[in-house]
Design an enzyme around this catalytic site. Sequence first.
Site, PDB file in Angstrom:
ATOM      1  N   GLU A 167       0.854  -1.182   0.000  1.00  0.00           N
ATOM      2  CA  GLU A 167       0.000   0.000   0.000  1.00  0.00           C
ATOM      3  C   GLU A 167       0.898   1.242   0.000  1.00  0.00           C
ATOM      4  OE1 GLU A 167      -3.297   2.101   2.924  1.00  0.00           O
ATOM      5  OE2 GLU A 167      -2.890  -0.047   3.153  1.00  0.00           O
ATOM      6  N   ASP A 195      -4.765  10.009   9.337  1.00  0.00           N
ATOM      7  CA  ASP A 195      -3.386   9.603   9.607  1.00  0.00           C
ATOM      8  C   ASP A 195      -2.888  10.120  10.947  1.00  0.00           C
ATOM      9  OD1 ASP A 195      -3.046   8.274   7.158  1.00  0.00           O
ATOM     10  OD2 ASP A 195      -2.719  10.170   6.135  1.00  0.00           O
TER      11      ASP A 195
END
Length: 267
Positions: free
Chosen positions: A47, A58
Amino acid sequence: MSIVSSTLSSLHYPCGLIPFITAGSPSINSTEKALLLLDQSGADIIEIGLPYSDPLADGPVIQEASSQALSQGMNLDILLDLLHRVKDNIQAPLVLFTYYNPVLSRGVAVFLQEIAAAGIKGIIIPDLPLEESDYVIEVCNALSIELILLVTPTSPSERIDNILDKSQGLIYVVSSTGVTGMRDEINNRMEDFIARIRLKTDKLIMIGFGISKDEHVRKIMNWNVDGIVIGSAFVNCLSDPNPDEGLKKLQDFCLSVGKTLRSNPIG
């Protein structure tokens, strides 16, 4: 079945290893080397995150990596060039992690056509509204890209059912509330949540957010999942001030986790 799902369904060990790295961190050159190293060191799927200025999902490690990459000029065009250079030398399917705004800015069809041409086989868009996913899925299907939808333990039951129904074949279970990042402990209640998802669907399950240690992997690989995503721990390896040492740490960690996952073969 897409190449991403078929890769996970054909494994001869409990579940696949899915490392995450941020494109352009600490440098474009390091990203290219990291992709090749991960592929050679046991990654089943890789990924890669497209840096974004407002990465809501995030944690601090990936936010810092994204900020660093953007400050050095990393963008979609540079990433596409990089992917075109390496795609024929990488066996593991590549999955792109991106927020929805860059997709809309480029145009959904154009964005997906360009990443497909660059070798991307799957895409994760954490802030994609489910109500707007039908068109994205339609274009992805035409390009043999798998749109991987996310479910969380806090999602209402009806919404989870809708996500499972729309999913092309692989579901991303978010293993902790909040943002990504390295955590000391994995929430054991996730095992029960995954079991409930299994009762609703026979589609494949990958799990991520907060998984950062071999001991986490040893626990989760017994939860009947098909893939484990590890992000911040891999990104952290590459943050070493010495780029070569960072790549060595990345390789060693990938080999270590891969060995753990393959220690209990199926059949």
